[in-house]
Design a protein around this motif. Sequence first.
Motif, PDB file in Angstrom:
ATOM      1  N   CYS A   1       0.819  -1.213   0.000  1.00 18.67           N
ATOM      2  CA  CYS A   1       0.000   0.000   0.000  1.00 18.67           C
ATOM      3  C   CYS A   1       0.856   1.267   0.000  1.00 18.67           C
ATOM      4  CB  CYS A   1      -0.863  -0.021   1.258  1.00 18.67           C
ATOM      5  SG  CYS A   1      -2.405   0.816   1.082  1.00 18.67           S
TER       6      CYS A   1
ATOM      7  N   SER B   1     -13.294  15.807  -2.346  1.00 16.81           N
ATOM      8  CA  SER B   1     -12.634  16.035  -1.057  1.00 16.81           C
ATOM      9  C   SER B   1     -11.520  17.050  -1.212  1.00 16.81           C
ATOM     10  CB  SER B   1     -12.071  14.724  -0.498  1.00 16.81           C
ATOM     11  OG  SER B   1     -10.786  14.487  -1.024  1.00 16.81           O
TER      12      SER B   1
ATOM     13  N   TYR C   1       2.310  15.608   2.153  1.00 15.87           N
ATOM     14  CA  TYR C   1       1.655  16.757   2.775  1.00 15.87           C
ATOM     15  C   TYR C   1       2.641  17.781   3.307  1.00 15.87           C
ATOM     16  CZ  TYR C   1      -3.182  15.237   2.708  1.00 15.87           C
ATOM     17  OH  TYR C   1      -4.431  14.897   2.318  1.00 15.87           O
TER      18      TYR C   1
ATOM     19  N   ARG D   1      -4.450  19.148  -1.007  1.00 23.20           N
ATOM     20  CA  ARG D   1      -4.834  18.123  -1.962  1.00 23.20           C
ATOM     21  C   ARG D   1      -6.323  18.247  -2.219  1.00 23.20           C
ATOM     22  NH1 ARG D   1      -1.702  13.122  -0.310  1.00 23.20           N
ATOM     23  NH2 ARG D   1      -0.450  14.932   0.171  1.00 23.20           N
TER      24      ARG D   1
ATOM     25  N   HIS E   1      -7.673   5.414  -3.158  1.00 24.58           N
ATOM     26  CA  HIS E   1      -8.238   6.422  -2.273  1.00 24.58           C
ATOM     27  C   HIS E   1      -9.593   6.911  -2.793  1.00 24.58           C
ATOM     28  CE1 HIS E   1      -8.718   9.428   0.680  1.00 24.58           C
ATOM     29  NE2 HIS E   1      -8.602  10.434  -0.170  1.00 24.58           N
TER      30      HIS E   1
ATOM     31  N   ARG F   1      -2.726  16.971  -9.840  1.00 22.29           N
ATOM     32  CA  ARG F   1      -2.240  15.591  -9.841  1.00 22.29           C
ATOM     33  C   ARG F   1      -3.380  14.579  -9.700  1.00 22.29           C
ATOM     34  NH1 ARG F   1      -1.121  12.143  -5.784  1.00 22.29           N
ATOM     35  NH2 ARG F   1      -1.401  13.800  -4.244  1.00 22.29           N
TER      36      ARG F   1
ATOM     37  N   SER G   1      -8.059  18.434   1.322  1.00 28.67           N
ATOM     38  CA  SER G   1      -7.422  18.440   2.636  1.00 28.67           C
ATOM     39  C   SER G   1      -6.226  19.370   2.642  1.00 28.67           C
ATOM     40  CB  SER G   1      -7.018  17.021   3.037  1.00 28.67           C
ATOM     41  OG  SER G   1      -6.399  16.384   1.961  1.00 28.67           O
TER      42      SER G   1
ATOM     43  N   HIS H   1     -15.145  17.022   3.056  1.00 23.72           N
ATOM     44  CA  HIS H   1     -15.906  16.129   2.173  1.00 23.72           C
ATOM     45  C   HIS H   1     -17.028  16.908   1.522  1.00 23.72           C
ATOM     46  CE1 HIS H   1     -15.007  12.260   4.719  1.00 23.72           C
ATOM     47  NE2 HIS H   1     -13.968  12.679   4.020  1.00 23.72           N
TER      48      HIS H   1
ATOM     49  N   LEU I   1      -6.692  -5.356  -3.029  1.00 24.34           N
ATOM     50  CA  LEU I   1      -7.083  -4.712  -1.786  1.00 24.34           C
ATOM     51  C   LEU I   1      -8.102  -3.617  -2.064  1.00 24.34           C
ATOM     52  CD1 LEU I   1      -6.410  -4.084   1.222  1.00 24.34           C
ATOM     53  CD2 LEU I   1      -4.896  -2.351   0.295  1.00 24.34           C
TER      54      LEU I   1
ATOM     55  N   SER J   1      -4.569   8.668  -6.044  1.00 25.18           N
ATOM     56  CA  SER J   1      -4.625   7.213  -5.971  1.00 25.18           C
ATOM     57  C   SER J   1      -6.039   6.696  -6.204  1.00 25.18           C
ATOM     58  CB  SER J   1      -4.150   6.791  -4.580  1.00 25.18           C
ATOM     59  OG  SER J   1      -4.576   5.475  -4.324  1.00 25.18           O
TER      60      SER J   1
ATOM     61  N   TYR K   1      -8.441  16.495  11.677  1.00 23.30           N
ATOM     62  CA  TYR K   1      -8.034  15.109  11.831  1.00 23.30           C
ATOM     63  C   TYR K   1      -6.645  15.146  12.442  1.00 23.30           C
ATOM     64  CZ  TYR K   1      -7.338  10.283  10.150  1.00 23.30           C
ATOM     65  OH  TYR K   1      -7.139   8.939  10.053  1.00 23.30           O
TER      66      TYR K   1
ATOM     67  N   TYR L   1     -12.055   4.485  -1.796  1.00 23.00           N
ATOM     68  CA  TYR L   1     -12.296   4.664  -0.358  1.00 23.00           C
ATOM     69  C   TYR L   1     -13.331   5.752  -0.137  1.00 23.00           C
ATOM     70  CZ  TYR L   1     -10.657   6.061   4.433  1.00 23.00           C
ATOM     71  OH  TYR L   1     -10.534   6.393   5.759  1.00 23.00           O
TER      72      TYR L   1
ATOM     73  N   ASP M   1      -4.923   4.170   6.420  1.00 25.27           N
ATOM     74  CA  ASP M   1      -5.888   4.932   5.617  1.00 25.27           C
ATOM     75  C   ASP M   1      -5.208   6.088   4.888  1.00 25.27           C
ATOM     76  OD1 ASP M   1      -7.841   3.263   6.565  1.00 25.27           O
ATOM     77  OD2 ASP M   1      -9.238   4.854   7.122  1.00 25.27           O
ATOM     78  N   ILE M   2      -4.135   6.585   5.494  1.00 28.55           N
ATOM     79  CA  ILE M   2      -3.330   7.617   4.825  1.00 28.55           C
ATOM     80  C   ILE M   2      -1.900   7.105   4.870  1.00 28.55           C
ATOM     81  CG2 ILE M   2      -2.779  10.073   4.694  1.00 28.55           C
ATOM     82  CD1 ILE M   2      -5.098  10.651   6.527  1.00 28.55           C
ATOM     83  N   PRO M   3      -1.492   6.358   3.832  1.00 32.64           N
ATOM     84  CA  PRO M   3      -0.182   5.709   3.901  1.00 32.64           C
ATOM     85  C   PRO M   3       0.972   6.715   3.974  1.00 32.64           C
ATOM     86  CG  PRO M   3      -1.374   5.095   1.890  1.00 32.64           C
ATOM     87  CD  PRO M   3      -2.231   6.061   2.623  1.00 32.64           C
TER      88      PRO M   3
HETATM   89  C1  BLA Z   1      -5.177   9.633   0.966  1.00 29.26           C
HETATM   90  N1  BLA Z   1      -6.621   9.097   2.914  1.00 29.26           N
HETATM   91  C2  BLA Z   1      -6.018   9.969   2.041  1.00 29.26           C
HETATM   92  C3  BLA Z   1      -6.351  11.289   2.378  1.00 29.26           C
HETATM   93  C4  BLA Z   1      -7.191  11.237   3.466  1.00 29.26           C
HETATM   94  C5  BLA Z   1      -7.384   9.889   3.770  1.00 29.26           C
HETATM   95  C6  BLA Z   1      -7.763  12.428   4.205  1.00 29.26           C
HETATM   96  C7  BLA Z   1      -5.857  12.527   1.713  1.00 29.26           C
HETATM   97  C8  BLA Z   1      -6.589  12.830   0.458  1.00 29.26           C
HETATM   98  C9  BLA Z   1      -7.889  13.541   0.668  1.00 29.26           C
HETATM   99  O1  BLA Z   1      -7.898  14.678   1.113  1.00 29.26           O
HETATM  100  O2  BLA Z   1      -8.934  12.946   0.378  1.00 29.26           O
HETATM  101  C10 BLA Z   1      -8.140   9.312   4.820  1.00 29.26           C
HETATM  102  N2  BLA Z   1     -10.164  10.631   4.737  1.00 29.26           N
HETATM  103  C11 BLA Z   1      -9.315   9.794   5.333  1.00 29.26           C
HETATM  104  C12 BLA Z   1      -9.836   9.451   6.597  1.00 29.26           C
HETATM  105  C13 BLA Z   1     -10.993  10.105   6.754  1.00 29.26           C
HETATM  106  C14 BLA Z   1     -11.194  10.855   5.565  1.00 29.26           C
HETATM  107  C15 BLA Z   1      -9.222   8.543   7.570  1.00 29.26           C
HETATM  108  O3  BLA Z   1     -12.126  11.587   5.350  1.00 29.26           O
HETATM  109  C16 BLA Z   1     -11.857  10.001   7.914  1.00 29.26           C
HETATM  110  C17 BLA Z   1     -12.990  10.627   8.053  1.00 29.26           C
HETATM  111  N3  BLA Z   1      -6.286   4.243   1.813  1.00 29.26           N
HETATM  112  C18 BLA Z   1      -6.805   3.113   2.333  1.00 29.26           C
HETATM  113  C19 BLA Z   1      -6.031   1.997   1.864  1.00 29.26           C
HETATM  114  C20 BLA Z   1      -5.052   2.498   1.040  1.00 29.26           C
HETATM  115  C21 BLA Z   1      -5.223   3.920   1.028  1.00 29.26           C
HETATM  116  C22 BLA Z   1      -6.282   0.572   2.222  1.00 29.26           C
HETATM  117  O4  BLA Z   1      -7.754   3.040   3.112  1.00 29.26           O
HETATM  118  C23 BLA Z   1      -3.975   1.842   0.299  1.00 29.26           C
HETATM  119  C24 BLA Z   1      -3.999   0.622  -0.210  1.00 29.26           C
HETATM  120  C25 BLA Z   1      -4.411   4.780   0.275  1.00 29.26           C
HETATM  121  N4  BLA Z   1      -5.125   7.109   0.941  1.00 29.26           N
HETATM  122  C26 BLA Z   1      -4.437   6.193   0.217  1.00 29.26           C
HETATM  123  C27 BLA Z   1      -3.554   6.879  -0.665  1.00 29.26           C
HETATM  124  C28 BLA Z   1      -3.784   8.237  -0.496  1.00 29.26           C
HETATM  125  C29 BLA Z   1      -4.759   8.360   0.527  1.00 29.26           C
HETATM  126  C30 BLA Z   1      -2.590   6.237  -1.612  1.00 29.26           C
HETATM  127  C31 BLA Z   1      -3.139   9.374  -1.225  1.00 29.26           C
HETATM  128  C32 BLA Z   1      -4.011   9.867  -2.314  1.00 29.26           C
HETATM  129  C33 BLA Z   1      -3.222  10.753  -3.200  1.00 29.26           C
HETATM  130  O5  BLA Z   1      -2.921  11.861  -2.762  1.00 29.26           O
HETATM  131  O6  BLA Z   1      -2.895  10.335  -4.296  1.00 29.26           O
END
Ligand code: BLA
Length: 721
Positions: free
Chosen positions: A16, A263, A207, A213, A251, A245, A265, A281, A455, A248, A167, A254, A198-200
Amino acid sequence: MLSTTAAHEPVTLENCENEPIHIPGAIQPHGALLALDGAGVVLAGSENFTAITGIALRAGDNADPSLLGEAVAELLEEGLAATGPWNNSVETMLGDRLFDVIGHTQDGICYLEFELRGSGIASFTKFALYAQRIISQVQLRDDVDLLLSSVTDEIRKLTGYDRVMAYRFRQDLSGEVVAESRREDLESFLGQRYPASDIPAQARRLYIQNPIRMIADVGYRGSRLVPDINPHTGRPFDLSLSTLRSVSPIHCEYLSNMGVQASMSVSIVVGGKLWGLFACHHMSPKTLPHPVRMSFQVCSHVCSAIVERLEANRHSEELHRNNERRVALVRQVRESEDIVASLAAPELNIASILSCDGAAVMLAGRQQSLQGDFARLAARVVSVLDGREEDIFQTDKWDHGELPEDARYCGVMAVRFHRQESGWILWFRLEQVHKIRWGGKPEKTVALGPSGARLTPRGSFDAWEEVVRGRSTPWGESDLSVAEKLRTDMAELCLLRAGEVDRMRQRLIATLGHDLRTPLQSISMAASMLSEGHSRTSTLQEHINYSSSRMERLISQILEMSRLQAGSGIHVNPVETDLTTLVQEIVVETNIAYPGFQIDLSLQPAVIANVDPDRYAQMAVNLLSNARHHKLHGSPVQVILEQDANHSHLRVLNQAAQLSREQLEGLFEPFRQVNHSAERNRTGLGIGLYIASAIAEAHGGSIAVDQTGAGLICFTVSLPR
Ligand code: BLA
């Protein structure tokens, strides 16, 4: 939507964090992108470039100012001329449409991004005013949670997102929604926890470089860069700093599982580290115009700075408080001979310098606990840690396994201050059973998602409560810093003492050579007289007995001395003792041993106290012996025993030569008599008073000396009853 991993291995549970999100080879299609080299030649453009901007430019073309229009041409010129990192933006009409053109440079490439300004955007003065209001409000807050909750409210007004959350990342990088402002019909996420994955890591790192983003529509089809490889370098374009950009696909999946369509952030960076995010959101597609994003970013910056200040204040106040206590504790230890006892003294001790539910100190096999009996627990922890390299250890989830009754103490912090003697200080914290409201079950599942069998982010975000056991409140930075400092102080002190012990040992050997010679000579003389068949056997026997008991006393004093000097102190076993009887017996024995030595007794009847009777006797004998050697010829020695509500007091008084204050103070230091007493104490090493004071201290009491103008010297031992 494009899979950003097309050219790479597919994303799985394990990798991930390996998804190279900075080089997706595509952008989101609500804008268009142009990448130019230092000479202004187009290296690549997004597929949609001409369709969006109406400008006919392709890879290999020279970016002609007449094609770009005056404003963009000027922006480009500025970017190409920049020697360091650069970014800037202009608002301009291209054809009959209003654009924000945003430029930045990276790795010698100038990127221009063209974002169409949607219609129906309120006047920007309004946004500026909002931003100004947010900033002036946050400056008034002196509490991080209140600050964040008022900021999320204001940011929702500023941006119009359906949900705005603050957050916050925790130590384990999972995150918690600590403030929220939302459309009324949406369920609340406040207080929910989300796992670190959730945010790898690579997304978190990004960031720091690029605080914003935005995903305008999770259902987008990305627009490819043509070509997607830089012809000069053969490498993909790094879009880390780009606003368009392509993000993912996992994401996006998700977010849509969450019912979210758009979204945005913005990072909250405190002390150079990602502290948290403002995460927004929208339940339908939404693009926030560049100037509003910039206002948001400014607010977030100000907010970060204030959070940083508040946290730093809190941290430094805590640190200051704990450090003051630590400094006092170290002073106390320095002034004491017994490291273990003084680290665990009743008033100020290791448990009072940081918040804990118990503590223990171990040194050279000795152990003392505070706030409970931790002998077994401490021994077990130390047996594990002793074999390790590191001198500092901390956990909030020590697994005591087969010791169920200790299992409640799962917070352990330990510092080693003496390697050879296994010197450890340990703090314990009790288990804190607590509940976490996860935003969905944290396990990841492999399932058939829109991007194939792999996944998928979890499909359910229904709050799911986990009961966490086997964890204590985690140790904070200031706990760690105080523990580390105490470790250094104690290690230094031990080193210093080791040096002293060394010097002491050399003096001891010299003194010994002298002092042991006399009784040895008597013994060998008596022995040779015996072998010659001397008649007065009983006198000789007495002689031998006297001399060998003197030797024994010297040797036991030396042993005591070396134990004291090693810092392991005197060990006492207090039991209820009738001091009146004990002192009486000692005086009777002394009278037998030294006929003619006049002792005036004044003993309060039935003085009962918890003391170690052998040690107490040793102390009293030492005081009497001192009085006998230093009293003025012909004067008596007075022994007084009395008690008050909390203490017993033993006083030994004798008439002596007038001593200076400095001499009086030096009486309890070993060997002092050797240094400045003309009349040498011929039967001891001059450490009797030193040992007496250590015994008093080991009982939690004290010894004091005073001399009146008339030369009457008085030693007082006060022990708690
Ligand atoms: C990015 N995951 C993000 C981001 C957030 C979250 C805030 C930043 C991008 C954005 O602003 O949307 C997580 N968002 C959350 C959480 C909440 C929310 C926790 O609103 C709670 C309310 N994510 C996964 C899995 C993977 C994954 C399993 O759940 C990987 C296999 C990946 N999340 C993932 C990746 C990014 C991301 C790769 C970066 C996206 C990007 O910038 O390209």
